[in-house]
Design a protein around this motif. Sequence first.
Motif, mmCIF file in Angstrom:
data_model
loop_
_atom_site.group_PDB
_atom_site.id
_atom_site.type_symbol
_atom_site.label_atom_id
_atom_site.label_comp_id
_atom_site.label_asym_id
_atom_site.label_seq_id
_atom_site.Cartn_x
_atom_site.Cartn_y
_atom_site.Cartn_z
ATOM 1 N N UNK A 73 -1.073 -7.290 -12.185
ATOM 2 C CA UNK A 73 -1.449 -8.145 -11.058
ATOM 3 C C UNK A 73 -2.573 -9.091 -11.455
ATOM 4 N N UNK A 74 -3.531 -8.596 -12.212
ATOM 5 C CA UNK A 74 -4.634 -9.438 -12.674
ATOM 6 C C UNK A 74 -4.110 -10.568 -13.556
ATOM 7 N N UNK A 75 -3.219 -10.238 -14.486
ATOM 8 C CA UNK A 75 -2.656 -11.254 -15.375
ATOM 9 C C UNK A 75 -1.831 -12.274 -14.604
ATOM 10 N N UNK B 231 -0.881 3.008 -11.516
ATOM 11 C CA UNK B 231 -1.627 2.030 -10.732
ATOM 12 C C UNK B 231 -2.529 1.176 -11.616
ATOM 13 N N UNK B 232 -3.138 1.794 -12.608
ATOM 14 C CA UNK B 232 -3.988 1.015 -13.517
ATOM 15 C C UNK B 232 -3.154 0.001 -14.295
ATOM 16 N N UNK C 257 -1.268 -7.878 -4.003
ATOM 17 C CA UNK C 257 -0.925 -6.675 -4.771
ATOM 18 C C UNK C 257 -2.178 -6.046 -5.358
ATOM 19 N N UNK C 258 -3.034 -6.890 -5.924
ATOM 20 C CA UNK C 258 -4.268 -6.394 -6.523
ATOM 21 C C UNK C 258 -5.126 -5.675 -5.470
ATOM 22 N N UNK C 259 -5.245 -6.259 -4.307
ATOM 23 C CA UNK C 259 -6.031 -5.639 -3.233
ATOM 24 C C UNK C 259 -5.429 -4.300 -2.798
ATOM 25 N N UNK C 260 -4.109 -4.249 -2.667
ATOM 26 C CA UNK C 260 -3.446 -3.007 -2.263
ATOM 27 C C UNK C 260 -3.622 -1.915 -3.307
ATOM 28 N N UNK C 261 -3.500 -2.264 -4.565
ATOM 29 C CA UNK C 261 -3.655 -1.293 -5.646
ATOM 30 C C UNK C 261 -5.096 -0.790 -5.698
ATOM 31 N N UNK D 288 0.846 -1.203 0.000
ATOM 32 C CA UNK D 288 0.000 0.000 0.000
ATOM 33 C C UNK D 288 0.878 1.249 0.000
ATOM 34 N N UNK D 289 1.998 1.202 0.702
ATOM 35 C CA UNK D 289 2.926 2.338 0.741
ATOM 36 C C UNK D 289 3.494 2.600 -0.652
#
Length: 60
Positions: A24-26, A17-18, A44-48, A6-7
């Motif tokens: 991260x999705x891939x 970020x997008x 990572x996906x959750x943090x982004x 998150x930092x």
Amino acid sequence: MKLITRFEAAKRSTSELHSLLREAFNALAAAPRGSHEREIALASQRNIEAELASRPAPGF
């Protein structure tokens, strides 16, 4: 993929970020179920997504 904290997400631009969210999705889709790689991609996906949600909507 390395873990995006998150930092670290907070230091990135929205467009970055997008792009990271797509990566991260891939990575999540390609990783075997129950693997360490999948857990890292999911975290990572959750943090982004949390960082993107905390930002004001464009145009406001």
